[in-house]
Design an enzyme around this catalytic site. Structure first.
Site, PDB file in Angstrom:
ATOM      1  N   GLU A  83       0.813  -1.220   0.000  1.00 17.27           N
ATOM      2  CA  GLU A  83       0.000   0.000   0.000  1.00 17.27           C
ATOM      3  C   GLU A  83       0.846   1.270   0.000  1.00 17.27           C
ATOM      4  O   GLU A  83       0.488   2.254  -0.639  1.00 17.27           O
ATOM      5  CB  GLU A  83      -0.911  -0.017   1.222  1.00 17.27           C
ATOM      6  CG  GLU A  83      -1.888   1.127   1.310  1.00 17.27           C
ATOM      7  CD  GLU A  83      -2.817   0.970   2.492  1.00 17.27           C
ATOM      8  OE1 GLU A  83      -3.127   1.994   3.115  1.00 17.27           O
ATOM      9  OE2 GLU A  83      -3.233  -0.166   2.797  1.00 17.27           O
ATOM     10  N   ASP A  84       1.973   1.256   0.714  1.00 15.55           N
ATOM     11  CA  ASP A  84       2.694   2.501   0.970  1.00 15.55           C
ATOM     12  C   ASP A  84       4.116   2.576   0.413  1.00 15.55           C
ATOM     13  O   ASP A  84       4.824   3.537   0.707  1.00 15.55           O
ATOM     14  CB  ASP A  84       2.760   2.762   2.481  1.00 15.55           C
ATOM     15  CG  ASP A  84       1.383   3.065   3.057  1.00 15.55           C
ATOM     16  OD1 ASP A  84       0.533   3.592   2.321  1.00 15.55           O
ATOM     17  OD2 ASP A  84       1.153   2.763   4.242  1.00 15.55           O
TER      18      ASP A  84
END
Length: 197
Positions: A83-84
């Site tokens: 996600e990051d």
């Protein structure tokens, strides 16, 4: 309410994991090294290094919930890499196998379909609703992640506190219903932050 903030570095966490078999400890250590590599110098909204959040979630599983599964422990350390960071689910699978990759995939929020705050909130709500269908292990990873996020909710801006409290009550607490340790922890947390209703 118990907080889990004592493992800020791997050197602080590692001695607490000596009860794991050596091979399992090696898996967790590899996950920490990979998370450190992928997250690099990223900081959390509170300004702390990203790795601290990941180690807090690990501490929740180990010291709180008593989890010893190396796949679950690796997944909680890696839960935000897709996600990051630039890491992909395939990268996670190549290094840690399909079980860890699937758990990380379940807890990875997909990008919003459109632009703006409303699209982001809609995507997040859909993601959180979808977690109700996740395997038990993925729910446990999410529960540990959220404990790390909400245990210091008072450090966030007031409008964020109220929104995040409501979101946690609506979407995350139902995931804890089948997990006695998490259910108890979140009950205490909910009472401590009840003023946000």
């Amino acid at each position: 309410m118990e907080t889990f903030t004592s493992w800020r570095t791997w050197d602080e966490a590692r001695p607490e994991l000596t009860g794991l078999p050596a091979a399992d400890l090696a898996v967790v250590e590899r996950a920490v090294i990979a998370a450190r590599r992928w997250h690099g110098d990223q900081l959390r909204p509170t300004g702390v290094p990203y790795l601290e959040h990941l180690l807090e979630a690990l501490e929740v599983l180990v010291r709180g919930a008593g989890v010893t599964s190396p796949d679950l422990l690796a997944a909680v350390v890696l839960h935000d890499v897709v996600e990051d960071t630039a890491a992909t689910a395939r990268d996670v699978e190549d290094e840690f196998g399909p079980v860890v990759a699937e758990l990380v995939d379940w807890v990875t929020k997909p990008p919003a379909a459109g632009e703006g705050r409303q699209a982001k909130r809609a995507a997040k709500s859909a993601y959180l609703r979808r977690l109700g269908e996740a395997p038990r292990e993925a729910k446990v990873v999410k529960l540990a992640d959220r404990v790390s996020n909400v245990q210091r909710l008072h450090q966030m801006p007031p409008d964020f506190q109220r929104r995040y409290y409501a979101e946690t009550i609506t979407y995350v607490l139902p995931l804890a219903a089948a997990e006695p340790w998490f259910e108890n922890w979140y009950r205490e947390w909910r009472a401590e932050y009840a003023h946000l209703l």
